[in-house]
Design a protein around this motif. Structure first.
Motif, short mmCIF file in Angstrom:
data_model
loop_
_atom_site.label_atom_id
_atom_site.label_comp_id
_atom_site.label_asym_id
_atom_site.label_seq_id
_atom_site.Cartn_x
_atom_site.Cartn_y
_atom_site.Cartn_z
N LYS A 1 -7.80 -19.12 -28.61
CA LYS A 1 -7.71 -18.92 -27.18
C LYS A 1 -7.00 -17.41 -26.93
N ASP A 2 -7.50 -17.04 -25.59
CA ASP A 2 -6.75 -15.74 -25.51
C ASP A 2 -5.73 -15.88 -24.39
N PRO A 3 -4.72 -14.87 -24.32
CA PRO A 3 -3.83 -15.00 -23.39
C PRO A 3 -4.31 -15.10 -21.93
N PHE A 4 -3.58 -15.40 -20.92
CA PHE A 4 -3.93 -15.87 -19.53
C PHE A 4 -2.86 -15.09 -18.77
N CYS A 5 -3.64 -14.53 -17.48
CA CYS A 5 -2.82 -13.96 -16.57
C CYS A 5 -3.17 -14.59 -15.16
N ALA A 6 -1.93 -14.66 -14.57
CA ALA A 6 -2.17 -15.36 -13.07
C ALA A 6 -1.65 -14.30 -12.39
N VAL A 7 -2.12 -13.71 -11.44
CA VAL A 7 -1.66 -12.86 -10.40
C VAL A 7 -1.62 -13.39 -9.04
N VAL A 8 -0.16 -13.35 -8.39
CA VAL A 8 0.06 -14.06 -6.96
C VAL A 8 0.51 -12.83 -6.19
N THR A 9 0.11 -12.91 -5.10
CA THR A 9 0.70 -11.89 -3.97
C THR A 9 1.05 -12.60 -2.68
N GLY A 10 1.56 -11.91 -1.60
CA GLY A 10 1.95 -12.69 -0.41
C GLY A 10 0.58 -12.75 0.39
N GLN A 11 0.77 -13.22 1.61
CA GLN A 11 -0.59 -13.82 2.25
C GLN A 11 -1.32 -12.76 2.74
N SER A 12 -2.41 -12.98 2.96
CA SER A 12 -3.42 -11.79 3.41
C SER A 12 -3.81 -12.19 4.81
N LEU A 13 -3.36 -11.81 5.81
CA LEU A 13 -3.70 -11.56 7.15
C LEU A 13 -4.38 -10.52 7.37
N ILE A 14 -5.84 -10.67 7.11
CA ILE A 14 -6.77 -9.46 7.21
C ILE A 14 -7.72 -9.59 8.20
N THR A 15 -7.88 -8.62 9.03
CA THR A 15 -8.92 -8.62 10.17
C THR A 15 -9.72 -7.50 9.98
N HIS A 16 -9.51 -6.30 9.11
CA HIS A 16 -10.08 -5.21 9.12
C HIS A 16 -10.69 -5.07 7.57
N ASP A 17 -11.74 -4.39 7.50
CA ASP A 17 -12.32 -4.27 6.40
C ASP A 17 -11.85 -3.13 5.41
N ILE A 18 -11.08 -3.18 4.46
CA ILE A 18 -10.35 -2.16 3.80
C ILE A 18 -10.89 -1.29 2.72
N ARG A 19 -12.31 -1.66 2.72
CA ARG A 19 -13.03 -1.05 1.55
C ARG A 19 -13.08 0.32 1.73
N HIS A 20 -12.92 0.86 2.70
CA HIS A 20 -12.88 2.28 3.05
C HIS A 20 -11.79 3.18 2.90
N VAL A 21 -10.78 2.34 2.55
CA VAL A 21 -9.42 3.14 2.17
C VAL A 21 -9.29 3.99 0.86
N GLN A 22 -9.24 5.25 1.02
CA GLN A 22 -9.13 6.12 -0.26
C GLN A 22 -7.70 6.54 -0.45
N ASP A 23 -6.85 5.84 -1.10
CA ASP A 23 -5.45 6.24 -1.48
C ASP A 23 -5.00 5.73 -2.92
N GLU A 24 -4.81 6.38 -3.52
CA GLU A 24 -4.53 6.45 -5.02
C GLU A 24 -3.31 5.23 -5.38
N ARG A 25 -2.48 5.39 -4.22
CA ARG A 25 -1.24 4.52 -4.29
C ARG A 25 -1.83 3.02 -4.20
N PHE A 26 -2.86 2.86 -3.14
CA PHE A 26 -3.27 1.37 -2.94
C PHE A 26 -4.21 1.19 -4.15
N ALA A 27 -4.72 2.08 -4.96
CA ALA A 27 -5.65 1.97 -5.97
C ALA A 27 -4.83 1.56 -7.21
N GLU A 28 -3.48 1.82 -7.28
CA GLU A 28 -2.54 1.62 -8.13
C GLU A 28 -2.37 -0.07 -8.08
N VAL A 29 -2.13 -0.28 -6.75
CA VAL A 29 -2.08 -1.96 -6.32
C VAL A 29 -3.06 -2.54 -6.87
#
Length: 417
Positions: free
Chosen positions: A2-30
């Motif tokens: 078997k391979d190692p396994f990773c589970a990533v968890v975040t805060g809640q996502s109250l999202i009402t805007h499409d954020i795919r247009h955001v061009q920000d290298e800092r967000f890309a790091e996230v």
């Protein structure tokens, strides 16, 4: 092998805007931090206005999203969504049905809502990484009874809604205050029928004779001192715990999720009833417990080798700018956690990325406003990590801080599967 396994968890996502247009290298790091996970999990804190339509079911704190926000979540790396929360029913049963259609079309692992109670309580299951992953998602309120899913009976049709962990809130008061409240009820000529009217659309709660009273919707109980009490209905809990046990016996990696708004006066404090329930979920076989509700970062505990994130705050938080109650900086700060398991299913480490939504000074601080989180730096990163470490220390979890990131110091862990 078997391979190692990773589970990533975040805060809640109250999202009402499409954020795919955001061009920000800092967000890309996230985004890159998210995309290392085999399972990448958040709570979708909204409902979809789609082909089934719908109408508002509440007042000020009402919201909905278009289906394109699910594409945005998928685009940045999420593949697992909890749907059980206080916004899931904002468009009524129609919103429940539209949300189910859209998340299933996109192949998300999801749980927490359904076309009836049985369907809403069903665990989601997907093959992610090298594991089968099962997800149980619950909401513990407070919320009106009609937001929760119900099965069909001889006299009632089925109702689409949210998977409910039934709870009752009671206010403990000393004997003298209890007697005064009872006398006040008598002076106001409160009656059973009047209390039933004020309980609508719910039924009045059952009371312990002589020791509890229903004062216009609030249950007061005799106690040695003043207190806030949340009681979980044992039958409701057992149904959910049985589902966890069944998934665990299949060898699945099991995520248990709880959403609630029974906050403590200090909203970064962990309610005792949540700790007790979380540990019970781990004992039943859950490998990871995550909770949201209070819009702030709380603590983590490592219990029997499994992480319990008591409150991860916000990851995306698209609220109306007039809602000034969300102005405190801690509302706009959180962490993203990457839980790393070895090939035998043993939890090895949890890497922590502190984030701020918009910038350290609040929701309007960057070019992208409060639309997306970016890695915290400087004093903000240290404050987030040190506060998280301090709160978690009370639960026996150690956090090592290095620069602008953190890592959980683990006790001996158990494996899953």
């Amino acid at each position: 092998m078997k391979d190692p396994f990773c589970a990533v968890v975040t805060g809640q996502s109250l999202i009402t805007h499409d954020i795919r247009h955001v061009q920000d290298e800092r967000f890309a790091e996230v985004e890159r931090f998210l995309q290392q996970g085999d399972v990448v999990f958040t709570n979708f804190e909204s409902t979809i206005l789609g082909q089934h339509g719908g109408w508002p079911t509440k007042g000020k704190y009402f919201g909905y999203s278009k289906a394109e926000v699910l594409d945005a979540l998928q685009d940045i790396g999420f593949n697992a969504l909890a749907l059980s929360n206080n916004h899931a029913f904002d468009l009524g049963p129609c919103g429940i049905q539209s949300t189910l259609d859209e998340v299933e079309t996109r192949g998300f692992l999801h749980a927490g809502i359904g076309i009836d109670e049985t369907n809403a309580a069903k665990l989601g299951r997907r093959h992610l990484g090298y594991r089968h992953v099962s997800l149980l998602a619950l909401d513990a309120g407070p919320g009106p009874a009609n937001m929760y899913a119900e099965n069909r009976t001889a006299s009632r049709p089925a109702r689409p809604g949210v998977n409910r962990l039934k709870t009752v809130r009671k206010i403990g008061v000393p004997d003298g205050h209890f007697r005064r409240l009872a006398r006040l009820g008598d002076h106001l000529q409160s009656s059973h029928l009047e209390i039933a009217n004020y309980a609508q659309p719910e039924d009045p709660p059952e009371l312990a004779s002589g020791k509890e009273l229903n004062f216009y919707g609030t249950v007061f109980t005799q106690a040695a001192d003043f207190s806030r009490l949340i009681e979980i209905d044992p039958q409701s809990a057992n149904i959910q715990l049985s589902a966890i046990r069944h998934a665990a016996t299949q060898g699945d990696f099991v995520i248990a999720y709880l959403h609630h708004h029974h906050w403590e006066p200090g909203w970064q404090d962990v309610p005792r009833w949540v700790q007790a329930f979380a540990r019970t979920c781990i004992d039943a076989g859950a490998n990871l417990f995550v909770s949201h509700g209070a819009p702030v970062l709380q603590a983590v505990e490592i219990y029997n080798g499994s992480p319990i994130f008591y409150g991860l705050g916000n990851f995306l938080f698209h609220v109306h700018p007039d809602e000034s109650e969300w102005d405190p900086p801690e509302v706009w700060q959180s962490i993203v956690a990457a839980c790393r398991y070895d090939a035998n299913g043993i939890l090895e480490a949890i890497d922590l990325l502190p984030v701020v939504i918009g910038e350290a000074n609040g929701r309007h601080g960057s070019e992208t406003g409060g639309l997306v989180p970016v890695p915290a730096g400087g004093h903000a990163a240290r404050d987030i990590l040190e506060g998280f470490a301090s709160r978690s220390r009370a639960f026996g979890a150690g956090v090592e801080i290095s620069g602008y990131s953190g890592r959980i110091v683990l006790p001996p862990a158990r494996k899953f599967g």
